[in-house]
Each structure stands twice: as structure tokens, then as C-alpha cells.
Design a protein around this motif. Structure first.
Motif, short mmCIF file in Angstrom:
data_model
loop_
_atom_site.label_atom_id
_atom_site.label_comp_id
_atom_site.label_asym_id
_atom_site.label_seq_id
_atom_site.Cartn_x
_atom_site.Cartn_y
_atom_site.Cartn_z
N ASP A 141 0.81 -1.22 0.00
CA ASP A 141 0.00 0.00 0.00
C ASP A 141 0.84 1.27 0.00
OD1 ASP A 141 -2.21 -1.56 0.03
OD2 ASP A 141 -2.73 -1.22 2.14
N GLY A 142 2.15 1.13 0.12
CA GLY A 142 3.03 2.31 0.13
C GLY A 142 3.08 3.01 1.47
N ALA A 143 2.67 2.30 2.56
CA ALA A 143 2.61 2.94 3.87
C ALA A 143 3.98 3.44 4.34
CB ALA A 143 2.04 1.96 4.91
N ILE A 144 5.07 2.86 3.86
CA ILE A 144 6.41 3.29 4.29
C ILE A 144 7.25 3.76 3.10
CG2 ILE A 144 6.46 1.82 6.34
CD1 ILE A 144 8.37 -0.05 4.57
N GLY A 145 6.58 4.02 1.99
CA GLY A 145 7.32 4.42 0.78
C GLY A 145 8.07 3.23 0.21
N ALA A 146 9.04 3.51 -0.65
CA ALA A 146 9.79 2.41 -1.29
C ALA A 146 10.63 1.68 -0.24
CB ALA A 146 10.68 2.97 -2.38
N GLU A 242 11.38 4.47 2.57
CA GLU A 242 11.75 5.87 2.40
C GLU A 242 11.03 6.80 3.38
OE1 GLU A 242 12.98 6.23 -2.31
OE2 GLU A 242 10.95 6.74 -1.69
N THR A 243 9.79 6.42 3.79
CA THR A 243 9.01 7.34 4.63
C THR A 243 8.63 6.74 5.99
OG1 THR A 243 6.95 6.59 3.64
CG2 THR A 243 8.00 8.52 2.63
N GLY A 244 9.10 5.54 6.29
CA GLY A 244 8.76 4.94 7.57
C GLY A 244 9.21 3.50 7.65
#
Ligand code: NAP
Length: 335
Positions: A141-146, A242-244
Motif C-alpha cells: 500500500d506504500g505505507a512506508i514508501g519504497a 523511504e518514509t517509515g
């Protein structure tokens, strides 16, 4: 319509699967069992309402009473049983590893391709564990980016005396090999196995191992394999993106606070930790096989690729070098 199942190899996990398959919610029953230990097969059959103990796995697979086959004998014995089931046109669920070498797995893939339809499913049960499914969902789902990095640990309380250093890869880390391919949706491009300071609890066994996987898209995954931790059975996985980050939560059902400490219970072994995954895995397999549908779970191809990577990891373990993984082309049957 129910599914009449025959089980070859009724040791530890064989008996666990028999319990799930006989009279389970999917309408399956176990009608035949076979084991190298005939007394064990007879004892298991005697506890079941509709099962016979047959003298060999080959006779079980050929029996008209058996609609579908479960292979839970020891890994090096899987190949002839899986090939016989494919030749008989019967769905076959085979515990991991599909077979002990990439050559033996390839023979199974080739037999299935020649038969022109998928009949084989491999017991990579992590794909059915609710926590692992939630982890994959968050990544997808992209919850933490790539995803960039993955940190895993596979820890067993202890192992039997016949357990060897190679089994840490071929029998234990093989779960992470499949998990990483499935979780990240990409192939493993190279592997390096490192041998840290040895635990005194493992005797002469080289334990733990640190396995570093390079994924084809550049993600790096490290896996600790420790098989003498004594405190229990623990499976960890954290994906750093990348985001988490996202990680498996502790599976402890309760947290205890007392006398200035906080504690959670650690599962004793794989049976306790992954009970629900085996329920879901066999339920979905029974539903598909009873409905005449090809298996949707890990395929003979997945079993083969896992073995190619495992063989590369074993070469790295023996030589100390990084080993590139060379995969053959994926046959159309598995695309
Ligand atoms: P196990 O307790 O040793 O059971 C294996 C059984 O197969 C024993 O009863 C053994 O008899 C019998 N056997 C051996 N050779 C045979 C043959 N040629 N034909 C028929 N039966 C034969 O082993 P296990 O722990 O249940 O493991 C079985 C398989 O499941 C292995 O491939 C293992 O890697 C896999 N496994 C998967 C998971 C998972 O989480 N997915 C967990 C545990 C095990 P003897 O004892 O007389 O040799």
C-alpha cells in the motif's frame, strides 16, 4: 464435495496437518496414511475414522480412494512422491523444501510443465500468517514508501543433535528466502553468508549465521539464523522504507506488568507461533483442490527458485564469498 486426502510421512508436522485435514471446515478427510515407520502410520490411522495405513507412499498415491496428496516426509524423500502425484494427475501439497537440490526441484517443475497444469503447492506457510500478510499489505500500500532495507531474525529454542550447519540454510533460512521474494515482489540477485562468533550453546555447530541477501532492485535484507536461543521461538521482520518502517508485532497474547517489569510470553516453537497460518494454508489448499482449481499458493517454481537461492547461500557458506544467483527463465505455466 469433500476432498479425500492421503498423507505420506506422519511425523511431527504430518500429524499436525492430519489433525487439520481430517474433518476440517473445508470438508476434507484423511483416508490413507503411509510412513517409513509402519507402526507410526498404523497408530495415526487408528485414531482416524476413515483412514487406512498403506505400506508405501507409492501405493497411497496410486490408490483410487485418494483424491489429493500431502507429502510431509523428510525433505530428501519428497521428489519421487511429488513426481508420482503429478503423473497420477492428483493435487499435491508438499512441505518445504520441495526437494533438497535445485536439480531435483527442476525435475518437478519440468514434470508439471509437461503435464500442462499446476498440481503442486509448497508449504511456505509464512504467506498465510496474518501478521506477515499485514506486513506485506502495508508495504504494497506504500505505507512506508519504497522499501530500502529488511531486517529479519529466525530464532529456534534448540535443534536436535542431527541438525547441521547446512540445515540452517536449507531447512531454516529457506523460509526467509521465500518470504523475501513474496514480500518484496522481486527476485534475490546475490547472497553472502557470514559466520559470527559461535554460541557455546550449540556445541560444534556454527550457530548463529548472518545471511545478507541482495534483491534485484537493490534492497538489502539481513537475516539472523540462531537455532539455540533457549528462550523460545521468535520470527522477526522489519522493513525500512523511504518514509517509515513496518515490522511484525510481538505475537504474545498478553503483556504482564509486575514487580517493576513488563513481560510478554514467547511462543515455544513453530507449532505455536504459526498455528493459524497452517489452518489458513490447508483450508485454502483444500478449497482449491476440492473445486478442481489449480493451487494459488507457492508453486513448484517458487520451490525451485528457493532451492536455487539456498544452493547459492550454501556455496557462500562453504567459500566465504558473495555468490550471484542465476535463475533460469520462468516457464509460461508460472507467469
Ligand atoms: P519428522 O518428524 O522426522 O517426520 C517425518 C516422517 O516421515 C517420519 O515419520 C519419518 O519416519 C517419515 N519418513 C522418512 N522417510 C520416509 C519415506 N521415504 N516415506 C515415507 N515416510 C518417510 O519430520 P518433520 O519435522 O515432521 O518434517 C517433515 C517435513 O516438513 C520436512 O520437509 C520439514 O522441513 C517440513 N516442516 C515444515 C515446517 C513449516 O513450518 N512449514 C515445520 C516443520 C517441518 P522415520 O522417523 O522412521 O524416518
Amino acid at each position: 464435495m469433500g476432498l479425500d486426502v492421503g498423507v505420506v510421512g506422519v511425523g511431527m508436522i504430518g500429524q499436525e496437518h492430519v489433525r487439520r485435514l481430517d474433518g476440517g471446515p473445508g470438508g476434507s478427510r484423511v483416508v490413507a496414511v503411509a510412513d517409513a515407520d509402519a507402526d507410526r502410520a498404523a497408530a495415526v490411522a487408528a485414531r482416524l475414522p476413515a483412514a487406512k495405513a498403506l505400506p508405501s507412499g507409492e501405493e497411497l498415491i496410486a490408490s483410487d480412494a485418494v483424491d489429493a496428496v500431502v507429502v510431509t516426509s523428510w525433505g530428501p524423500t519428497h521428489e519421487p512422491y511429488v513426481l508420482a502425484a503429478v503423473a497420477a494427475g492428483k493435487p499435491v501439497f508438499c512441505e518445504k523444501p520441495l526437494a533438497p537440490t535445485q536439480e531435483s526441484c527442476l525435475r518437478i517443475v519440468e514434470a508439471e510443465v509437461a503435464a500442462g497444469r499446476r498440481l503442486v503447492q509448497v508449504g511456505f506457510n509464512r504467506r498465510y500468517d496474518p501478521a506477515h500478510r499485514a506486513l506485506k499489505q502495508a508495504v504494497d500500500d506504500g505505507a512506508i514508501g519504497a522499501p530500502l532495507l529488511v531486517h529479519c531474525a529466525h530464532r529456534n529454542a534448540s535443534v536436535p543433535p542431527h541438525y547441521t550447519r547446512d540445515m540452517s540454510i536449507a531447512d531454516t533460512a529457506i523460509h526467509e528466502i521465500d518470504e523475501l521474494r513474496w514480500l518484496l515482489g522481486t527476485e534475490i540477485a546475490a547472497v553472502r553468508v557470514m559466520t559470527p562468533r559461535r554460541s557455546s550453546r550449540g556445541g560444534e555447530l556454527q550457530d548463529p549465521l548472518l545471511v545478507l541477501f541482495e534483491m534485484a532492485d537493490g534492497v538489502l535484507a539481513d537475516v539472523e539464523v540462531s537455532v539455540n536461543v533457549h528462550y523460545g521461538y521468535e520470527i522477526r521482520c522489519e522493513v525500512s522504507g523511504e518514509t517509515g518502517t513496518v515490522e511484525l508485532a510481538t505475537p504474545a497474547p498478553v503483556t504482564i506488568r509486575r514487580e517493576g517489569t513488563v513481560a510478554g510470553l514467547v511462543p515455544g516453537d513453530w507449532r505455536e507461533r504459526f498455528a493459524l497460518s497452517y489452518d489458513v494454508e490447508l483450508r485454502e489448499w483444500v478449497d482449491g483442490a476440492a473445486g478442481g482449481r489449480p493451487p494459488q499458493g507457492p508453486s513448484a517454481w517458487d520451490g525451485h527458485v528457493a532451492q536455487v537461492v539456498s544452493d547459492a547461500a550454501l556455496r557462500s557458506l562453504h567459500t566465504g564469498s558473495r555468490v550471484a544467483v542465476e535463475l533460469p527463465e520462468r516457464p509460461a505455466l508460472y507467469r
